[in-house]
Design a protein around this motif. Structure first.
Motif, short mmCIF file in Angstrom:
data_model
loop_
_atom_site.label_atom_id
_atom_site.label_comp_id
_atom_site.label_asym_id
_atom_site.label_seq_id
_atom_site.Cartn_x
_atom_site.Cartn_y
_atom_site.Cartn_z
N LEU A 67 0.83 -1.21 0.00
CA LEU A 67 0.00 0.00 0.00
C LEU A 67 0.87 1.26 0.00
O LEU A 67 0.54 2.25 -0.67
CB LEU A 67 -0.96 -0.01 1.19
CG LEU A 67 -2.07 -1.07 1.10
CD1 LEU A 67 -2.78 -1.21 2.45
CD2 LEU A 67 -3.05 -0.75 -0.01
N VAL A 68 1.97 1.24 0.73
CA VAL A 68 2.90 2.38 0.74
C VAL A 68 3.48 2.59 -0.64
O VAL A 68 3.52 3.71 -1.16
CB VAL A 68 4.01 2.17 1.80
CG1 VAL A 68 5.17 3.14 1.60
CG2 VAL A 68 3.44 2.30 3.21
N ARG A 69 3.93 1.50 -1.27
CA ARG A 69 4.50 1.61 -2.63
C ARG A 69 3.48 2.16 -3.62
O ARG A 69 3.79 3.01 -4.47
CB ARG A 69 5.02 0.26 -3.11
CG ARG A 69 6.40 -0.08 -2.61
CD ARG A 69 6.98 -1.30 -3.31
NE ARG A 69 6.28 -2.53 -2.97
CZ ARG A 69 6.52 -3.26 -1.88
NH1 ARG A 69 7.44 -2.89 -1.03
NH2 ARG A 69 5.83 -4.37 -1.67
N ARG A 70 2.25 1.68 -3.52
CA ARG A 70 1.21 2.15 -4.44
C ARG A 70 0.92 3.63 -4.23
O ARG A 70 0.76 4.37 -5.19
CB ARG A 70 -0.06 1.32 -4.29
CG ARG A 70 -1.14 1.79 -5.25
CD ARG A 70 -2.11 0.74 -5.61
NE ARG A 70 -3.10 0.50 -4.59
CZ ARG A 70 -4.13 -0.33 -4.76
NH1 ARG A 70 -4.29 -0.97 -5.90
NH2 ARG A 70 -5.00 -0.51 -3.81
N ALA A 71 0.87 4.07 -2.98
CA ALA A 71 0.63 5.49 -2.71
C ALA A 71 1.76 6.35 -3.29
O ALA A 71 1.51 7.42 -3.85
CB ALA A 71 0.48 5.73 -1.21
N HIS A 72 3.00 5.89 -3.15
CA HIS A 72 4.13 6.63 -3.76
C HIS A 72 3.96 6.73 -5.27
O HIS A 72 4.17 7.79 -5.86
CB HIS A 72 5.46 5.96 -3.42
CG HIS A 72 6.00 6.30 -2.08
ND1 HIS A 72 6.40 7.57 -1.72
CD2 HIS A 72 6.22 5.53 -0.98
CE1 HIS A 72 6.84 7.58 -0.49
NE2 HIS A 72 6.74 6.35 0.00
N ARG A 73 3.55 5.62 -5.90
CA ARG A 73 3.35 5.62 -7.35
C ARG A 73 2.22 6.56 -7.74
O ARG A 73 2.31 7.31 -8.72
CB ARG A 73 3.09 4.20 -7.86
CG ARG A 73 3.00 4.10 -9.37
CD ARG A 73 2.88 2.68 -9.90
NE ARG A 73 2.17 1.73 -9.09
CZ ARG A 73 0.82 1.66 -9.00
NH1 ARG A 73 0.07 2.50 -9.66
NH2 ARG A 73 0.25 0.74 -8.25
N GLN A 74 1.13 6.55 -6.97
CA GLN A 74 0.01 7.45 -7.23
C GLN A 74 0.47 8.90 -7.13
O GLN A 74 0.08 9.73 -7.97
CB GLN A 74 -1.13 7.19 -6.24
CG GLN A 74 -1.84 5.88 -6.46
CD GLN A 74 -2.77 5.53 -5.33
OE1 GLN A 74 -2.87 6.23 -4.32
NE2 GLN A 74 -3.48 4.41 -5.47
N LEU A 75 1.28 9.21 -6.14
CA LEU A 75 1.77 10.58 -6.01
C LEU A 75 2.61 10.99 -7.21
O LEU A 75 2.46 12.12 -7.72
CB LEU A 75 2.59 10.74 -4.72
CG LEU A 75 1.80 10.98 -3.47
CD1 LEU A 75 2.72 11.00 -2.24
CD2 LEU A 75 1.02 12.28 -3.54
#
Length: 170
Positions: free
Chosen positions: A135-143
């Motif tokens: 979830l952390v990695r996905r949020a970074h990608r979304q940003l």
């Protein structure tokens, strides 16, 4: 772990996630037919999935969802659409820019939540650290995606008309 404070924290994030899902879906509908549509639609889908992940985590932690906070998040998003955008009838490019900025703020908040839960997973056995890492990695990608879309939208929103040889805008 202070269960009462965690419940308040997660419900506050659930309210924000509710607003974020609605805002992202609204932006995705507004961007249909544009070059940014696929990226915005993917972000909207992922934000909805992330909200579902949050509710799953809340269930696993025995944190009940507070409907009044969810309703407040929903209402806040609707009220946020009433802002002036410089146009009375048609959608303004400024609306897209502001909505991208709002999503960046929301995803940053979501990232902070995932990071907090990841830290708690070191001592809380009901939290899966690998799931939270994802979830952390996905949020970074979304940003990163939202930052790219924002940069493109700045150019679109504030571009100046090209001048013809006579000095008149084209």
């Amino acid at each position: 772990m202070e269960a009462n404070l965690l419940g308040i924290y997660l419900n506050d994030h659930l309210a924000g996630a509710t607003a974020g899902v609605d805002r992202a879906r609204h932006l995705a509908r507004s961007c249909r037919g544009t070059a940014s549509a696929p990226a915005v639609e993917e972000i909207a889908t992922e934000i909805a999935q992330d909200r579902h992940s949050l509710t799953d985590l809340m269930e696993e932690l025995d944190v009940p969802a507070r409907r009044y906070k969810v309703s407040a998040g929903w209402a806040a998003e609707k009220v946020g659409r009433l802002k002036a955008n410089g146009r009375l009838v048609h959608r303004s490019p400024l609306s897209t820019l502001i909505e991208l900025e709002m999503l960046r703020v929301g995803v940053s908040g979501k990232l902070a939540c995932w990071q907090a839960l990841r830290r708690l997973s070191d001592t809380e056995g009901r939290l899966d650290p690998h799931r939270l890492d994802d979830l952390v990695r996905r949020a970074h990608r979304q940003l990163r995606t939202l930052e790219e879309l924002h940069s493109q939208q700045v150019t679109t929103t504030f571009r100046t008309p090209e001048l013809t040889g006579s000095g008149a805008p084209r």
